[in-house]
Design an enzyme around this catalytic site. Structure first.
Site, PDB file in Angstrom:
ATOM      1  CE  LYS A   1      12.251 -38.051 -12.070  1.00 12.66           C
ATOM      2  NZ  LYS A   1      13.681 -37.726 -12.159  1.00 12.66           N
TER       3      LYS A   1
ATOM      4  CD  GLU B   1      14.928 -29.871 -11.443  1.00 13.77           C
ATOM      5  OE1 GLU B   1      14.116 -28.979 -11.732  1.00 13.77           O
ATOM      6  OE2 GLU B   1      15.365 -30.670 -12.287  1.00 13.77           O
TER       7      GLU B   1
ATOM      8  CG  ASP C   1      13.448 -35.967  -9.130  1.00  9.61           C
ATOM      9  OD1 ASP C   1      12.405 -35.466  -9.596  1.00  9.61           O
ATOM     10  OD2 ASP C   1      14.246 -36.624  -9.820  1.00  9.61           O
TER      11      ASP C   1
ATOM     12  CE  LYS D   1       9.435 -35.206 -10.640  1.00  8.41           C
ATOM     13  NZ  LYS D   1       9.963 -34.617 -11.849  1.00  8.41           N
TER      14      LYS D   1
ATOM     15  N   GLY E   1      23.347 -28.024 -15.680  1.00 12.19           N
ATOM     16  CA  GLY E   1      21.883 -27.976 -15.761  1.00 12.19           C
ATOM     17  C   GLY E   1      21.237 -29.326 -15.495  1.00 12.19           C
TER      18      GLY E   1
ATOM     19  CG  PHE F   1       5.032 -20.765 -22.027  1.00 10.66           C
ATOM     20  CD1 PHE F   1       4.847 -21.584 -23.130  1.00 10.66           C
ATOM     21  CD2 PHE F   1       5.739 -19.584 -22.205  1.00 10.66           C
ATOM     22  CE1 PHE F   1       5.351 -21.238 -24.377  1.00 10.66           C
ATOM     23  CE2 PHE F   1       6.248 -19.219 -23.448  1.00 10.66           C
ATOM     24  CZ  PHE F   1       6.054 -20.052 -24.538  1.00 10.66           C
TER      25      PHE F   1
HETATM   26  N1  HSE Z   1      16.907 -32.803 -11.791  1.00 10.07           N
HETATM   27  C1  HSE Z   1      16.296 -34.100 -11.999  1.00 10.07           C
HETATM   28  C2  HSE Z   1      17.403 -35.134 -12.216  1.00 10.07           C
HETATM   29  C3  HSE Z   1      15.259 -34.127 -13.039  1.00 10.07           C
HETATM   30  O1  HSE Z   1      18.511 -34.870 -11.781  1.00 10.07           O
HETATM   31  O2  HSE Z   1      17.145 -36.206 -12.758  1.00 10.07           O
HETATM   32  C4  HSE Z   1      13.925 -33.610 -12.527  1.00 10.07           C
HETATM   33  O3  HSE Z   1      12.999 -34.639 -12.419  1.00 10.07           O
END
Ligand code: HSE
Length: 342
Positions: A224, A209, A220, A125, A206, A11
């Site tokens: 992915k 992160e 990150d 992920k 925003g 949530f």
């Molecule tokens: N903060 C990430 C981005 C997204 O900049 O794409 C999180 O997976």
């Protein structure tokens, strides 16, 4: 009309967006897809709300995590196992944040859901980096479905393109711009901003992160890439198999020099087949104007699949905010329940 129970674990921003989206899309889900999705449980780490017979969870549209925990129907200690046992199986939707090294605690919850006959979708992920192959196998063994397109770039339909649109072709390599923060920072640096200024803007907007370490260090993007590559090439590589070099203040100069020469620096995630094995890397690379990802700028993401019969197929864009991720989870549910065939 297909009526299906939905149990949500998570949530945070994505989970809340998912709850709002279910309410917002109720009419079009019923009309266009013949689906009546009943939100029967909402869980977070501390507990959750389980709806009784014949009812849905109460309206949580305006609530945050504290609002959920402070709700009069909130049961402290209610856990996914109890919910999965007590409800008739439907779809278990999971969007907590688990580390890629172990995938826990989500991995265990997803395994339990699948083994109890639930379909599962996730935007998380961690469990996919740790054992996506095992989860897909568990779904097959249980005769249920498991989809995770939200985990490889939120609304960017990278996994769907690879799985469905390129059926019959051999994907020989994948190149992607898979992190919005680093692409935004590199784009701004190419226009003359410093690393610090560009990153501060990404945080303000925003895109990054709250702790942008995993963004800027390339982790990150690496996770992915790993998920996408394991899916496409049927391997079970781990996060430690990805060679990762992220951004650093030093690349500001390179970005400016590349821009002056009509080129761009991108944090390029690559999976290349060599000798029956996949080489995985995330590192800054200079692209010239002919590269299919050259025009993917700012916070945009994109991925190119290089194939033997279909040429290079690129997909880019797709919102990567919580609403985009929630929308990708909803898409996965629609596809799982069979009301549309990919
Ligand atoms: N903060 C990430 C981005 C997204 O900049 O794409 C999180 O997976």
């Amino acid at each position: 009309m297909t009526t299906t129970n939905v149990a949500l674990l998570g949530f945070g921003n994505v989970g809340r967006a998912f709850v709002r989206l279910l309410a917002e899309k109720r009419a079009s889900l019923a009309g266009r897809d013949g689906l009546d999705l009943r939100l029967k449980a909402v869980l977070c780490a501390r507990g959750g709300i389980l709806a009784g017979e014949g009812e849905d969870v109460p309206d949580l549209a305006g609530a945050d995590r504290e609002g959920l925990a402070g709700h009069p129907r909130f049961e402290r200690g209610l856990n996914p196992g109890a919910v999965l046992r007590r409800l008739k199986p439907g779809v278990f939707a999971e969007c907590i944040s688990s580390p890629p090294e172990t995938g826990e605690p989500a991995l265990g919850h997803l395994r339990e859901a699948l083994s109890r006959g639930w379909h599962a979708v996730t935007a998380d992920k961690g469990p996919l980096a740790a054992d996506a192959g095992g989860l897909r196998e568990a779904a097959r063994a249980a005769g249920t479905g498991f989809r995770f397109s939200a985990a490889t770039g939120a609304a960017l339909p990278a996994a769907d393109i690879a799985l469905f649109s390129l059926a019959g072709a051999e994907i020989e390599s994948i190149q992607g711009i898979l992190n919005g923060t680093t692409n935004f920072v590199l784009t701004r640096m190419g226009r003359g901003e410093s690393y610090e200024e560009a990153l501060a803007a990404a945080r303000r907007l925003g895109i990054a992160e709250p702790d942008p370490t995993r963004d800027v260090e390339g982790l990150d993007a690496a996770v992915k890439l790993l998920i996408l590559s394991n899916l496409v090439f049927g391997e079970s590589r781990q996060i430690g198999d990805v060679r990762v070099r992220g951004l650093s203040a030093a690349t500001a100069d390179e970005a400016r020099r590349a821009a002056a020469a009509g080129r761009k620096i991108k944090l390029l995630a690559s999976a290349v087949r060599r000798g029956g094995r996949t080489e995985l890397s995330v590192e800054p690379a200079v692209l010239d104007a002919g590269h299919p990802l050259f025009g993917v700028d700012g916070a945009e993401k994109g991925v190119t699949f290089f194939t033997d019969t279909m040429g290079a197929v690129t997909v880019s864009g797709g919102k990567s905010d919580p609403r985009g991720a929630a929308a990708a989870m909803l898409k996965d549910i629609i596809l799982l329940l069979g009301s549309r065939r990919p």
